[in-house]
Scaffold this motif. Sequence first.
Motif, PDB file in Angstrom:
ATOM      1  N   UNK A   1       3.601   8.927   5.566  1.00  0.00           N
ATOM      2  CA  UNK A   1       4.450   9.355   6.669  1.00  0.00           C
ATOM      3  C   UNK A   1       4.131  10.804   7.044  1.00  0.00           C
ATOM      4  N   UNK A   2       4.651  11.228   8.177  1.00  0.00           N
ATOM      5  CA  UNK A   2       4.342  12.575   8.667  1.00  0.00           C
ATOM      6  C   UNK A   2       4.952  13.662   7.775  1.00  0.00           C
ATOM      7  N   UNK A   3       5.971  13.298   6.966  1.00  0.00           N
ATOM      8  CA  UNK A   3       6.542  14.295   6.046  1.00  0.00           C
ATOM      9  C   UNK A   3       5.761  14.386   4.740  1.00  0.00           C
ATOM     10  N   UNK A   4       4.637  13.632   4.668  1.00  0.00           N
ATOM     11  CA  UNK A   4       3.783  13.686   3.486  1.00  0.00           C
ATOM     12  C   UNK A   4       4.093  12.653   2.429  1.00  0.00           C
ATOM     13  N   UNK A   5       5.220  11.933   2.567  1.00  0.00           N
ATOM     14  CA  UNK A   5       5.554  10.927   1.558  1.00  0.00           C
ATOM     15  C   UNK A   5       4.617   9.731   1.679  1.00  0.00           C
ATOM     16  N   UNK A   6       4.298   9.145   0.514  1.00  0.00           N
ATOM     17  CA  UNK A   6       3.364   8.018   0.449  1.00  0.00           C
ATOM     18  C   UNK A   6       3.981   6.910  -0.383  1.00  0.00           C
ATOM     19  N   UNK A   7       3.496   5.701  -0.174  1.00  0.00           N
ATOM     20  CA  UNK A   7       3.993   4.586  -0.967  1.00  0.00           C
ATOM     21  C   UNK A   7       3.267   3.307  -0.626  1.00  0.00           C
ATOM     22  N   UNK A   8       3.767   2.212  -1.194  1.00  0.00           N
ATOM     23  CA  UNK A   8       3.163   0.905  -0.972  1.00  0.00           C
ATOM     24  C   UNK A   8       4.269  -0.106  -0.668  1.00  0.00           C
ATOM     25  N   UNK A   9       3.977  -1.034   0.235  1.00  0.00           N
ATOM     26  CA  UNK A   9       4.856  -2.168   0.513  1.00  0.00           C
ATOM     27  C   UNK A   9       4.135  -3.402  -0.015  1.00  0.00           C
ATOM     28  N   UNK A  10       4.777  -4.096  -0.971  1.00  0.00           N
ATOM     29  CA  UNK A  10       4.125  -5.263  -1.589  1.00  0.00           C
ATOM     30  C   UNK A  10       5.182  -6.078  -2.330  1.00  0.00           C
ATOM     31  N   UNK A  11       4.814  -7.333  -2.640  1.00  0.00           N
ATOM     32  CA  UNK A  11       5.740  -8.195  -3.373  1.00  0.00           C
ATOM     33  C   UNK A  11       5.863  -7.752  -4.827  1.00  0.00           C
ATOM     34  N   UNK A  12       4.797  -7.211  -5.392  1.00  0.00           N
ATOM     35  CA  UNK A  12       4.850  -6.724  -6.771  1.00  0.00           C
ATOM     36  C   UNK A  12       5.922  -5.658  -6.895  1.00  0.00           C
ATOM     37  N   UNK A  13       6.774  -5.797  -7.872  1.00  0.00           N
ATOM     38  CA  UNK A  13       7.842  -4.821  -8.057  1.00  0.00           C
ATOM     39  C   UNK A  13       8.910  -4.887  -6.991  1.00  0.00           C
ATOM     40  N   UNK A  14       8.897  -5.955  -6.181  1.00  0.00           N
ATOM     41  CA  UNK A  14       9.876  -6.137  -5.096  1.00  0.00           C
ATOM     42  C   UNK A  14       9.933  -4.933  -4.157  1.00  0.00           C
ATOM     43  N   UNK A  15       8.778  -4.350  -3.876  1.00  0.00           N
ATOM     44  CA  UNK A  15       8.712  -3.198  -2.959  1.00  0.00           C
ATOM     45  C   UNK A  15       8.509  -3.711  -1.534  1.00  0.00           C
ATOM     46  N   UNK A  16       9.540  -4.394  -0.990  1.00  0.00           N
ATOM     47  CA  UNK A  16       9.400  -5.069   0.296  1.00  0.00           C
ATOM     48  C   UNK A  16       9.564  -4.136   1.491  1.00  0.00           C
ATOM     49  N   UNK A  17      10.043  -2.904   1.254  1.00  0.00           N
ATOM     50  CA  UNK A  17      10.149  -1.939   2.341  1.00  0.00           C
ATOM     51  C   UNK A  17      11.388  -2.137   3.188  1.00  0.00           C
ATOM     52  N   UNK A  18      11.424  -1.468   4.346  1.00  0.00           N
ATOM     53  CA  UNK A  18      12.573  -1.519   5.243  1.00  0.00           C
ATOM     54  C   UNK A  18      12.124  -1.163   6.656  1.00  0.00           C
ATOM     55  N   UNK A  19      12.794  -1.773   7.657  1.00  0.00           N
ATOM     56  CA  UNK A  19      12.468  -1.464   9.051  1.00  0.00           C
ATOM     57  C   UNK A  19      13.330  -0.336   9.619  1.00  0.00           C
ATOM     58  N   UNK A  20      14.542  -0.155   9.079  1.00  0.00           N
ATOM     59  CA  UNK A  20      15.488   0.796   9.662  1.00  0.00           C
ATOM     60  C   UNK A  20      15.480   2.159   8.988  1.00  0.00           C
ATOM     61  N   UNK A  21      14.789   2.257   7.865  1.00  0.00           N
ATOM     62  CA  UNK A  21      14.652   3.545   7.185  1.00  0.00           C
ATOM     63  C   UNK A  21      13.234   3.617   6.636  1.00  0.00           C
ATOM     64  N   UNK A  22      12.796   4.806   6.208  1.00  0.00           N
ATOM     65  CA  UNK A  22      11.418   4.900   5.708  1.00  0.00           C
ATOM     66  C   UNK A  22      11.148   3.830   4.658  1.00  0.00           C
ATOM     67  N   UNK A  23       9.977   3.154   4.702  1.00  0.00           N
ATOM     68  CA  UNK A  23       8.774   3.514   5.473  1.00  0.00           C
ATOM     69  C   UNK A  23       8.675   2.851   6.849  1.00  0.00           C
ATOM     70  N   UNK A  24       9.736   2.183   7.341  1.00  0.00           N
ATOM     71  CA  UNK A  24       9.714   1.494   8.647  1.00  0.00           C
ATOM     72  C   UNK A  24       8.687   0.346   8.660  1.00  0.00           C
ATOM     73  N   UNK A  25       8.427  -0.197   7.480  1.00  0.00           N
ATOM     74  CA  UNK A  25       7.511  -1.335   7.299  1.00  0.00           C
ATOM     75  C   UNK A  25       8.221  -2.325   6.385  1.00  0.00           C
ATOM     76  N   UNK A  26       8.163  -3.604   6.725  1.00  0.00           N
ATOM     77  CA  UNK A  26       8.858  -4.619   5.931  1.00  0.00           C
ATOM     78  C   UNK A  26       7.940  -5.809   5.683  1.00  0.00           C
ATOM     79  N   UNK A  27       7.835  -6.201   4.417  1.00  0.00           N
ATOM     80  CA  UNK A  27       7.130  -7.434   4.056  1.00  0.00           C
ATOM     81  C   UNK A  27       8.145  -8.569   4.135  1.00  0.00           C
ATOM     82  N   UNK A  28       7.853  -9.569   4.985  1.00  0.00           N
ATOM     83  CA  UNK A  28       8.837 -10.607   5.282  1.00  0.00           C
ATOM     84  C   UNK A  28       9.100 -11.552   4.117  1.00  0.00           C
ATOM     85  N   UNK A  29       8.153 -11.690   3.227  1.00  0.00           N
ATOM     86  CA  UNK A  29       8.330 -12.636   2.134  1.00  0.00           C
ATOM     87  C   UNK A  29       7.020 -12.839   1.435  1.00  0.00           C
ATOM     88  N   UNK A  30       6.971 -13.847   0.595  1.00  0.00           N
ATOM     89  CA  UNK A  30       5.774 -14.101  -0.194  1.00  0.00           C
ATOM     90  C   UNK A  30       5.436 -15.571  -0.088  1.00  0.00           C
TER      91      UNK A  30
END
Length: 430
Positions: A284-313
Amino acid sequence: MGASMTMQKGTNVAVPARTVRVELGRRTSPGTPDVDASALLLVSGKVRSDADFVFYNQPEHASGAVRHEGKQTSAGAVTESLAVDFSRMEPAIDRVVIAASADGGTFGRVTGLYVRIVNPADGSEIARFESADATVETAFILGELYLRQGAWKFRAVGQGYDTGLAGLATDFGISVDEPQQAPSPRQPQQAPPSRQPQRAPEQPARPAAPTPPPAPPAVRLTKVTLTKEAPTVSLSKQGGTSGALRVNLNWEVRKQFKGWGAKLGRAVAMHADLDLDLCALYELTDGSKGVVQALGNAFGSLRQPPYILLDGDDRTGAVSSGENLTVNLDHKDRLRRVLIFVTVYEGARSFADLHATVTLQPQNGAAIDFSLDECTVPSTVCALALITSDGGDLTVQREARYLVPQRGVSPQRTIDAAYGWGMNWTPGRK
């Protein structure tokens, strides 16, 4: 219900199911044009607005009654599906035209073209119409679902157009966004002689006429296929500046079984439970980094950072679902870069014998798609697309890059190292 017979032009059949799958199919061979399915929802023969057109750039009707479900390639054939739910059909809609358009050639070069209506509840075929007499047409009305005395029916039509999808859509009232022609130079005109204004008798001032609302943007029929030779595209140039950007990974296994016995058994076992995982690294522009993936249930979010969502597996690669990931373009100014990648979780040692297609579908704009080349290395992780921001616009770049992890190194660490993300990784599980 027994097997349906192939229909003749002009004949009709009752459609008793409440939901159906409309399937367009054809054979594949080198040099044949791509074929795209679409549907027009009509009131007395015309659309009410461009929103009544369902196709690759506008894949779902607002009512949810018709949904474009994409394509699947298998054993030398391509099938493309539209889901129709009559229970969600608005009362005003009395006809749904099922059309096909050829991209890069005429239907005279397309073999085995058919449309069929399937009951998804039990897989039975309600109707089937095969088109075999095409020549110079570039668009076809294959059939139509229509309402008669409160019941839905399907009619085989087989009417061709040589004006492509744009011509067919325009006939039904769709306003199509055509490329602008440069205006021809005109001779400068003489200004009319000025006149002294006449003094009008005084009268009450009339209220100004209300400004008409701006016309909605016309439908864009363009789509973009990224290649090695032309690997990048600007999202804003395709109209994709807001809303949801849906990323779909769809795959099938090329079953190339050579020999019999144990070798065949191994091949079947290897692909019986294939599990590919769609993932995204983000910065992100604030320098924060991460991953969106099914492993570890890191599915993300659309309404808050990272604004990316994995729909399912999804473990099947089925055309109606596959793996889906959504990016919220309303927050694109917060994204610096997003790397979309896929890993082999289980079921195969590598991407060999897999045929995969990536589609990026902006909510407002043209679809962007590309296929992965055949994998010839023992890869378990593949970089698909890199989305980067220049501060105002997002650029999509086709990567299609297979990586081979070193012994003991995870696919995630491998792709991090290749693209310089610089994250700390710990083992995770689904």
